[in-house]
Design an enzyme around this catalytic site. Structure first.
Site, PDB file in Angstrom:
ATOM      1  N   PRO A  23      31.058 -23.254 -14.977  1.00 38.33           N
ATOM      2  CG  PRO A  23      30.716 -20.924 -14.533  1.00 38.33           C
ATOM      3  CD  PRO A  23      29.812 -21.857 -14.829  1.00 38.33           C
ATOM      4  CB  CYS A  25      38.953 -20.992 -11.831  1.00 34.30           C
ATOM      5  SG  CYS A  25      37.904 -19.513 -11.822  1.00 34.30           S
ATOM      6  CD  GLN A 100      31.562 -17.316 -14.212  1.00 31.83           C
ATOM      7  OE1 GLN A 100      32.763 -17.401 -13.696  1.00 31.83           O
ATOM      8  NE2 GLN A 100      30.294 -17.875 -13.602  1.00 31.83           N
ATOM      9  CE1 TYR A 183      36.867 -14.377  -7.017  1.00 26.00           C
ATOM     10  CE2 TYR A 183      35.033 -15.673  -7.642  1.00 26.00           C
ATOM     11  CZ  TYR A 183      36.205 -15.723  -7.099  1.00 26.00           C
ATOM     12  OH  TYR A 183      36.913 -16.827  -6.880  1.00 26.00           O
ATOM     13  NE  ARG A 325      34.576 -28.397  -5.454  1.00 22.12           N
ATOM     14  CZ  ARG A 325      34.015 -27.341  -5.346  1.00 22.12           C
ATOM     15  NH1 ARG A 325      32.498 -27.191  -5.619  1.00 22.12           N
ATOM     16  NH2 ARG A 325      34.703 -26.229  -4.759  1.00 22.12           N
TER      17      ARG A 325
END
Length: 371
Positions: A23, A25, A100, A183, A325
């Site tokens: 995942p 963002c 996610q 988080y 990436r």
């Protein structure tokens, strides 16, 4: 036969190979709703030949977003927007897609990375008061979050469960619960962020309590034959923080509750972290969690070459490898890995004619003719 391109079973979910698109963002949503960017971004990754695609950290509430432009699954509009994207992808790709689910906690109300990534204070336009286990800011110069009380804990847990219900309606193949990278769920786990003195703070068992309650709620809200797993930070990379031994204990507790796998990352809980980077630097964490919990693990972090990924699987260090990436840089990474390892990979029929002449079996079931 390539170990990396061997199939993998998670609950009743069948993966054609051990490559996972992690995942990532995108900071490109509008009021939590997926946009045309998500259709382009996820669409190209769904053509990559990977075994599984995981949608980015998706907030379970408005206040749970990292930034004002985060993807969400907390409203009917969010659900409808993501349904549109998934329907378009599903016409052309059979790749399993998971999501996610996340709550940013004290790391919410942030600017997008290309706008600096700094905190937006609640008094500033676009900002909001964040919530966390304790009134401890992520960095000393940041606005402190509000500590979640009993009503707040129940509200957050219910938000995760409702998002899981929405994910089920969308037909998603699995859920990854985000308990990593500093988080909210990670904040409860880490003594760096959790200074509570009630049953949700202090001892390791107490700090694990709320993340485990959230896992139970998500597991109960999602179809029993579809997998739910957890992403963790194996260590905070801070001496006084969350450590690998804690991660092993957490994984063992999750396994007892029916967790299907552990996605092993690290860091994110503190600006004081000191990460020792290197090729595959988090693979030993995944290996130990796998060995001591008995759960399948996904390894991630500077896994860049086909040979490296193949070795991780062949040596039993992890059950799957995730790329983030590296997949953005080379969205056809699985194609190229299959070519190097002598394996086959699923490719869309519209691209079959791109198969190199010397690799007649690269694209599974490819055939074409022309007058």
């Amino acid at each position: 036969m390539s170990a990396l391109f061997s199939p993998l079973q998670a609950n009743r979910l069948h993966l054609a190979n051990r490559i996972v698109v992690a995942p990532m963002c995108q900071y490109s949503a509008e009021e939590g709703c997926a946009t045309d960017w998500h259709q382009i971004h996820l669409g190209q990754l769904a053509l990559s030949g990977a075994g599984l695609l995981i949608i980015e950290a998706t907030a379970v509430s408005q206040v749970g977003r990292i930034s004002p432009v985060d993807l969400g699954l907390y409203s009917d509009a969010n659900e409808a927007a993501l349904a549109r994207v998934l329907a378009a992808i599903g016409k052309y790709s059979a790749m399993p897609i998971a999501i996610q689910l996340s709550h940013a906690g004290r790391k919410g109300s942030s600017r997008a990375p290309w706008d600096g990534g700094t905190q937006i204070r609640s008094s500033e336009p676009g900002g909001w008061k964040t919530e966390a286990p304790s009134t401890v800011p992520h960095a000393q110069d940041e606005e402190a979050p509000a500590a979640l009380d009993r009503e707040g804990l129940d509200r957050v847990c219910a938000a995760f469960a409702l998002a899981a219900t929405r994910a089920a309606r969308l037909g998603l193949a699995g859920i990854e619960l985000h308990a990593a990278h500093g988080y909210l769920l990670h904040q409860f786990l880490s003594p760096l962020a959790n200074h509570r003195t009630d049953e949700y703070g202090g001892s390791l068992g107490n700090r694990m309590r709320f993340p485990l309650e959230v896992f139970d709620a998500v597991r109960a809200a999602f179809p029993a034959d579809k997998p739910v797993w957890v992403r963790v930070s194996a260590t905070d990379w801070v001496q006084e923080g969350w450590q690998l031994e804690d991660t092993v204990a957490f994984a063992q507790a999750l396994k007892a509750r029916g967790c299907d796998a552990i996605h092993v990352s690290s860091g994110g809980a503190s600006p004081a972290q000191s990460i020792r980077l290197g090729p595959g630097y988090q693979v030993p964490f995944a290996q130990r969690v796998k060995a001591e919990s008995g759960l399948p693990t996904i390894a991630v972090g500077l896994i860049t070459s086909a040979e490296q990924a193949e070795a991780v699987i062949r040596n039993g260090e992890a059950d799957a490898v995730a790329l983030a990436r590296g997949m953005l840089y080379d969205p056809r990474w699985p194609w190229h890995a299959a070519a190097q390892l002598g394996a086959s990979v699923v490719a869309p029929k519209q691209y079959w004619r791109s198969q190199p002449r010397e690799l007649k079996d690269l694209f599974a079931n490819a055939h074409y003719g022309q007058r």
